[in-house]
Enzyme design. Structure first.
Site, PDB file in Angstrom:
ATOM      1  N   LYS A 245       0.858  -1.193   0.000  1.00 30.27           N
ATOM      2  CA  LYS A 245       0.000   0.000   0.000  1.00 30.27           C
ATOM      3  C   LYS A 245       0.893   1.242   0.000  1.00 30.27           C
ATOM      4  CE  LYS A 245      -4.082   1.971   2.268  1.00 30.27           C
ATOM      5  NZ  LYS A 245      -3.777   3.351   2.087  1.00 30.27           N
ATOM      6  N   LYS A 416      -7.540  -3.291   3.666  1.00 28.84           N
ATOM      7  CA  LYS A 416      -6.237  -2.668   3.939  1.00 28.84           C
ATOM      8  C   LYS A 416      -5.782  -2.999   5.359  1.00 28.84           C
ATOM      9  CE  LYS A 416      -8.651   1.585   5.030  1.00 28.84           C
ATOM     10  NZ  LYS A 416      -8.949   2.959   4.762  1.00 28.84           N
TER      11      LYS A 416
HETATM   12  P1  AMP Z   1      -7.333   4.604   2.451  1.00 31.06           P
HETATM   13  O1  AMP Z   1      -7.106   5.884   1.713  1.00 31.06           O
HETATM   14  O2  AMP Z   1      -6.568   4.500   3.714  1.00 31.06           O
HETATM   15  O3  AMP Z   1      -8.800   4.265   2.573  1.00 31.06           O
HETATM   16  O4  AMP Z   1      -6.737   3.430   1.542  1.00 31.06           O
HETATM   17  C1  AMP Z   1      -7.177   3.188   0.245  1.00 31.06           C
HETATM   18  C2  AMP Z   1      -6.260   3.902  -0.725  1.00 31.06           C
HETATM   19  O5  AMP Z   1      -4.985   3.298  -0.753  1.00 31.06           O
HETATM   20  C3  AMP Z   1      -6.702   3.816  -2.155  1.00 31.06           C
HETATM   21  O6  AMP Z   1      -7.698   4.771  -2.446  1.00 31.06           O
HETATM   22  C4  AMP Z   1      -5.423   4.082  -2.921  1.00 31.06           C
HETATM   23  O7  AMP Z   1      -5.256   5.478  -3.110  1.00 31.06           O
HETATM   24  C5  AMP Z   1      -4.331   3.656  -1.961  1.00 31.06           C
HETATM   25  N1  AMP Z   1      -3.520   2.500  -2.421  1.00 31.06           N
HETATM   26  C6  AMP Z   1      -2.185   2.434  -2.311  1.00 31.06           C
HETATM   27  N2  AMP Z   1      -1.719   1.288  -2.790  1.00 31.06           N
HETATM   28  C7  AMP Z   1      -2.792   0.583  -3.246  1.00 31.06           C
HETATM   29  C8  AMP Z   1      -2.966  -0.691  -3.851  1.00 31.06           C
HETATM   30  N3  AMP Z   1      -1.930  -1.502  -4.093  1.00 31.06           N
HETATM   31  N4  AMP Z   1      -4.221  -1.071  -4.170  1.00 31.06           N
HETATM   32  C9  AMP Z   1      -5.281  -0.262  -3.927  1.00 31.06           C
HETATM   33  N5  AMP Z   1      -5.178   0.938  -3.349  1.00 31.06           N
HETATM   34  C10 AMP Z   1      -3.955   1.369  -3.001  1.00 31.06           C
END
Ligand code: AMP
Length: 581
Positions: A245, A416
């Site tokens: 991530k 996540k």
């Molecule tokens: P959050 O913003 O904490 O809800 O986490 C989701 C976000 O992580 C997504 O909207 C992406 O911008 C980011 N992200 C980073 N790496 C990845 C990945 N490998 N797959 C999907 N999302 C990712």
């Protein structure tokens, strides 16, 4: 429909705070739509002429609005400005100055004039815009002028979000909200509520089934749920595709021949800000048409290491883009494919989307594809997670290999797991600022001392307070925050906010900040998760860890449902710790 009739509905919405009543008012409004008016009505309810992702600006600021009003009312501009300094709203100033009878203008006519104002450019356009605006105002009643000015200045505050509009559409057609889900599905795929509303109104529900992904129209992004451990992920998915991530900007890239557009997570057009991503897409993807997603993240050209979000965020600036590109270059790590040369990939499984993504991204300096670990073992997943955290990344996203791409949905197809800090909540929260207090002691000099923050509930389209926050901002950030918030100041509690405590200043819910807290507790002071006379949820020791996240809209803030899940997970963790010790 007459424009005067539309603003009657706007007036009703303004004084209504019950969500059910708002849906009812909207349904009544929509029922009166004639011919192809529906799309225009929906855009105007959103305070716009085009979908959110199209960057159409009216190019009329407060100075020009004052000019136009002065011209119309036949008084000096200084007097208009004097009145504005007392009222703080050109809409209200218009109601004081203009006393015309109602106009006979149709919604379509006003819309076309607004369109003309927005699209005029080049030499002499400022004068033309002002005179067009003055011409429109001079034909309008005070109520019409009030709302017209608010639309033009981006200050229309009806207290309705897209979910309320979608409920209103369903009610207008079938008398209940049973068709909202299908309307939302179509909206998630094309991000154009005006288009969806028009089709739905003219051709019924079945016509929405034909809406699919199109190059140039951003798809509302799929979102991830949270987990608190590797074991919990494996328990839920059995078998997972695990990716690192990255903490940067989510980008949705649309390639159409030589044209490349880059949309942010909240569908803003970032193409001009990220020229290296545009260029790399032209070079590293040879197919004619493609839509793919990835995370843009700043890196150190000497070491190749990725930087934290605080560095990447500098690339959000509109100015000196060349300089910024040199100082803070970006890479785009692609993680999903949504469309390719006539084929909609959102209906394909993750495994096949990824395989295709790997095939189409050619080697190069800027674009790459995320690495992935396929595993059914919690231990293996955990080792991968720790390895990424140790390399400075945020954690991992585990994906269900057989899941399709679900636009706009947050569910367990993506999970996540972020690095955690001992004793703290596993994850940060995205909260919306809905008000502030002036501050005591040292803070009085900034005129702001703490913020009232809230989370969002999509089902009710409302914001519920969860914390009063007074730490984590630098002095400069407090000053900046006050400037930003003062532009959103409103007289009383905004219609979409549910609160028990009252700050000194209320603001329209718009800005999202990222908050870290020690835990979620129950509290009588906040409304998040409160049912009847029960306690709500609050954050213990909240502190801001990221200033206004321009890549998130208020509606993308953490949801009440997520708070509930985090509260329950926290209970389980605490239970575990107690039995372990
Ligand atoms: P959050 O913003 O904490 O809800 O986490 C989701 C976000 O992580 C997504 O909207 C992406 O911008 C980011 N992200 C980073 N790496 C990845 C990945 N490998 N797959 C999907 N999302 C990712």
């Amino acid at each position: 429909m007459k424009f005067a009739r539309l603003v009657e509905f706007f007036g009703e919405l303004e004084i209504t705070s019950s969500r059910n009543k708002m849906v009812g008012v909207l349904a009544d409004l929509f029922k009166e739509a004639q011919g192809d008016e529906m799309g225009k009505l929906v855009y105007l309810c959103q305070g716009r002429l085009v979908p959110f992702y199209e960057p159409l600006e009216f190019g009329i600021g407060e100075e020009l609005a004052a000019d136009a009003l002065a011209k119309c009312a036949g008084i000096a501009k200084s007097e208009v400005k004097e009145r504005f300094s007392k009222k703080g709203d050109y809409g209200l100033v218009a109601t004081e100055l203009l006393s015309n009878e109602g106009s006979t203008l149709e919604v379509g006519q006003v819309f076309d004039q607004l369109w003309l104002i927005a699209t005029l450019s080049g030499g002499g356009s400022v004068a033309q815009k002002t005179s067009l605006l003055a011409g429109l105002l001079s034909q309008m009643s005070d109520e019409e002028a009030k709302h017209l000015l608010r639309i033009i200045l981006g200050k229309l505050r009806l207290g309705i979000g897209d979910p309320t509009i979608m409920d209103g559409l369903s009610f207008a057609r079938v008398g209940d909200k049973s068709q909202r889900k299908d309307i939302e599905r179509a909206y998630n795929l094309c991000s154009d509520l005006g288009q969806v509303a028009r089709l739905y109104w003219q051709n019924g529900l079945d016509s929405l089934a034909h809406i699919s992904v199109h190059v140039g129209k951003p798809v509302r992004p799929a979102l991830a749920e949270r987990a608190t451990s590797a074991a919990a992920i494996i328990q839920r998915l059995q078998h997972a595709a695990v990716e690192p991530k990255y903490d940067g900007f989510r980008c949705q890239v649309h390639k159409d021949g030589t044209t490349v557009r880059v949309f942010s997570r909240n569908l803003e057009d970032f193409s001009d800000k990220f020229p290296e991503i545009v260029k790399a897409t032209q070079e590293q993807i040879t197919q004619q048409q493609a839509i793919f997603e990835g995370e843009a993240i700043a890196f150190n050209p000497q070491t190749g290491d990725f930087y934290p979000f605080q560095v990447t965020v500098q690339r959000k600036r509109k100015h000196k883009i060349d300089e910024m590109q040199e100082k803070v270059p970006l890479k785009l790590v692609a993680f999903d494919l949504l469309y390719l040369d006539g084929q909609d990939y959102t209906t394909e499984t993750y495994t096949s989307r990824r395989q295709k993504l790997r095939e189409i991204v050619l080697p190069g300096d800027v674009l790459s594809v995320t690495e992935v670990l396929e595993t059914s073992s919690a231990n293996e997943l955990e080792a991968f997670f720790f390895d990424k955290v140790q390399r400075g990344l945020e954690g991992i996203v585990a994906k269900r290999p057989d899941a399709t791409y679900q636009a706009g949905a947050r569910n367990f197809n993506w999970i996540k797991l972020k690095r955690s800090y001992q004793g703290e909540l596993q994850d940060t929260l995205d909260c919306v600022v809905v008000g502030y207090w002036w501050g005591r002691g040292q803070r009085t000099q900034f005129g702001i001392g703490s913020l009232l923050t809230a989370v969002y509930d999509k089902d009710t389209d409302r914001f519920y307070t969860i914390a009063r926050l007074g730490t984590g901002l630098t002095e400069i950030e407090w000053v900046q925050m006050r400037e930003e918030l003062d532009q959103l100041k409103v007289d009383g509690k905004p219609a979409r906010v549910e609160a028990i405590v009252a700050p000194d200043v209320w603001v329209e819910p718009k800005h999202v900040i990222e908050i870290q807290a020690d835990e979620i507790t129950r509290s009588p002071l906040h409304t998040a998760g409160r049912k009847g006379d029960d306690l709500g949820f609050a954050l213990r020791f909240p502190r801001m860890v990221n200033f206004i996240r321009a890549d998130r809209t208020a509606e993308e803030a953490t949801s009440v449902q997520e708070i509930l899940a985090m509260f329950e997970a926290q209970g389980k963790r605490q239970g575990q710790q107690e039995t372990e010790s």
